[in-house]
Motif scaffolding. Structure first.
Motif, PDB file in Angstrom:
ATOM      1  N   LEU A   1      43.570 -49.624 -19.384  1.00 45.69           N
ATOM      2  CA  LEU A   1      43.043 -50.901 -19.867  1.00 45.69           C
ATOM      3  C   LEU A   1      43.480 -52.044 -18.950  1.00 45.69           C
ATOM      4  CD1 LEU A   1      43.653 -50.328 -23.688  1.00 45.69           C
ATOM      5  CD2 LEU A   1      41.482 -50.181 -22.454  1.00 45.69           C
ATOM      6  N   GLY A   2      44.028 -51.682 -17.803  1.00 41.65           N
ATOM      7  CA  GLY A   2      44.400 -52.694 -16.813  1.00 41.65           C
ATOM      8  C   GLY A   2      45.825 -53.199 -16.934  1.00 41.65           C
ATOM      9  N   VAL A   3      46.578 -52.682 -17.912  1.00 37.17           N
ATOM     10  CA  VAL A   3      47.987 -53.087 -18.022  1.00 37.17           C
ATOM     11  C   VAL A   3      48.739 -52.541 -16.812  1.00 37.17           C
ATOM     12  CG1 VAL A   3      50.083 -52.885 -19.425  1.00 37.17           C
ATOM     13  CG2 VAL A   3      47.856 -53.123 -20.540  1.00 37.17           C
TER      14      VAL A   3
ATOM     15  N   LEU B   1      42.084 -50.488 -14.450  1.00 33.90           N
ATOM     16  CA  LEU B   1      41.137 -50.888 -15.485  1.00 33.90           C
ATOM     17  C   LEU B   1      39.847 -50.063 -15.427  1.00 33.90           C
ATOM     18  CD1 LEU B   1      40.351 -52.919 -17.729  1.00 33.90           C
ATOM     19  CD2 LEU B   1      39.390 -54.353 -15.918  1.00 33.90           C
ATOM     20  N   GLN B   2      39.484 -49.477 -16.579  1.00 39.32           N
ATOM     21  CA  GLN B   2      38.257 -48.675 -16.689  1.00 39.32           C
ATOM     22  C   GLN B   2      37.317 -49.402 -17.652  1.00 39.32           C
ATOM     23  OE1 GLN B   2      37.983 -45.009 -15.433  1.00 39.32           O
ATOM     24  NE2 GLN B   2      39.375 -46.064 -14.052  1.00 39.32           N
ATOM     25  N   GLU B   3      36.304 -50.049 -17.087  1.00 38.67           N
ATOM     26  CA  GLU B   3      35.401 -50.858 -17.915  1.00 38.67           C
ATOM     27  C   GLU B   3      34.719 -50.032 -18.997  1.00 38.67           C
ATOM     28  OE1 GLU B   3      35.212 -53.978 -17.918  1.00 38.67           O
ATOM     29  OE2 GLU B   3      35.930 -54.672 -15.971  1.00 38.67           O
TER      30      GLU B   3
ATOM     31  N   ILE C   1      44.240 -48.386 -29.194  1.00 37.29           N
ATOM     32  CA  ILE C   1      45.672 -48.667 -29.317  1.00 37.29           C
ATOM     33  C   ILE C   1      46.315 -48.346 -27.968  1.00 37.29           C
ATOM     34  CG2 ILE C   1      47.751 -48.229 -30.685  1.00 37.29           C
ATOM     35  CD1 ILE C   1      45.288 -48.894 -32.451  1.00 37.29           C
ATOM     36  N   PRO C   2      46.696 -49.360 -27.184  1.00 38.44           N
ATOM     37  CA  PRO C   2      47.276 -49.075 -25.861  1.00 38.44           C
ATOM     38  C   PRO C   2      48.733 -48.621 -25.946  1.00 38.44           C
ATOM     39  CG  PRO C   2      46.885 -51.454 -26.144  1.00 38.44           C
ATOM     40  CD  PRO C   2      46.596 -50.793 -27.458  1.00 38.44           C
ATOM     41  N   VAL C   3      49.057 -47.603 -25.177  1.00 33.22           N
ATOM     42  CA  VAL C   3      50.441 -47.111 -25.118  1.00 33.22           C
ATOM     43  C   VAL C   3      50.781 -46.717 -23.688  1.00 33.22           C
ATOM     44  CG1 VAL C   3      50.657 -46.198 -27.469  1.00 33.22           C
ATOM     45  CG2 VAL C   3      49.652 -44.767 -25.697  1.00 33.22           C
ATOM     46  N   CYS C   4      52.025 -46.917 -23.313  1.00 31.82           N
ATOM     47  CA  CYS C   4      52.522 -46.362 -22.047  1.00 31.82           C
ATOM     48  C   CYS C   4      53.773 -45.561 -22.371  1.00 31.82           C
ATOM     49  CB  CYS C   4      52.856 -47.450 -21.037  1.00 31.82           C
ATOM     50  SG  CYS C   4      53.577 -46.731 -19.526  1.00 31.82           S
TER      51      CYS C   4
END
Ligand code: SF4
Length: 145
Positions: free
Chosen positions: A10-12, A22-24, A36-39
């Motif tokens: 998501l560009g983080v 980032l994947q549009e 839900i973004p996670v790293c």
């Protein structure tokens, strides 16, 4: 549907090299789904940027020989916790990563060789019934619901 996503997709800027990817087409999924973004590597306590890691015999090790398996395992557990909290049935995780990769990962030689296998987080999510897709498998995911 709630979908867990590798934050770097998501560009983080959380990748080992301090960049995101980032994947549009993944961002567009937000029109219909909650992402839900996670790293996992950051959730495990590792810094950014950080040394690249590959898996060798199930251990997460840098090229210099530093063993960060404990941090990788903590990141996997924290990610599973979030997946359960948000009731995610599926995850889109960055391909080939020693944490997020599913189906293929690097072989531990740091020579760019891919082999069959899962990153530690992808493996734990799969073991717990969460369907894991790479960023190259969005069509299969969209077909779900
Ligand atoms: Fe992206 Fe996963 Fe690596 Fe974090 S651990 S940078 S989310 S591939």
């Amino acid at each position: 549907m709630n979908i867990l996503v590798s934050a770097c997709l998501l560009g983080v800027e959380c990748r080992y090299n301090g960049y995101g990817v980032l994947q549009e087409d993944i961002v567009k999924l937000m029109n219909k789904h909650t992402l839900i973004p996670v790293c996992p590597e950051q959730l495990g306590g590792l810094p950014t940027p950080r040394k690249p890691v590959e898996l060798t015999d199930g251990r997460a090790v840098t090229k210099e020989g530093l063993d960060v398996t404990e941090e990788f395992q903590k990141g996997a557990i924290e990610t599973l916790k979030l997946a359960r909290l948000y009731r995610c049935d599926a995850a889109i995780l960055k391909s080939n990563s020693p944490s997020c990769g599913s189906a293929k990962i690097y072989d531990g030689t740091f020579q760019g060789v891919l082999i069959e296998g899962n990153g530690l987080t992808a493996a734990l999510l799969k073991e717990n019934g969460i369907k894991v897709y790479t960023e190259h498998e969005l069509k299969e995911l969209v077909g779900l619901k």
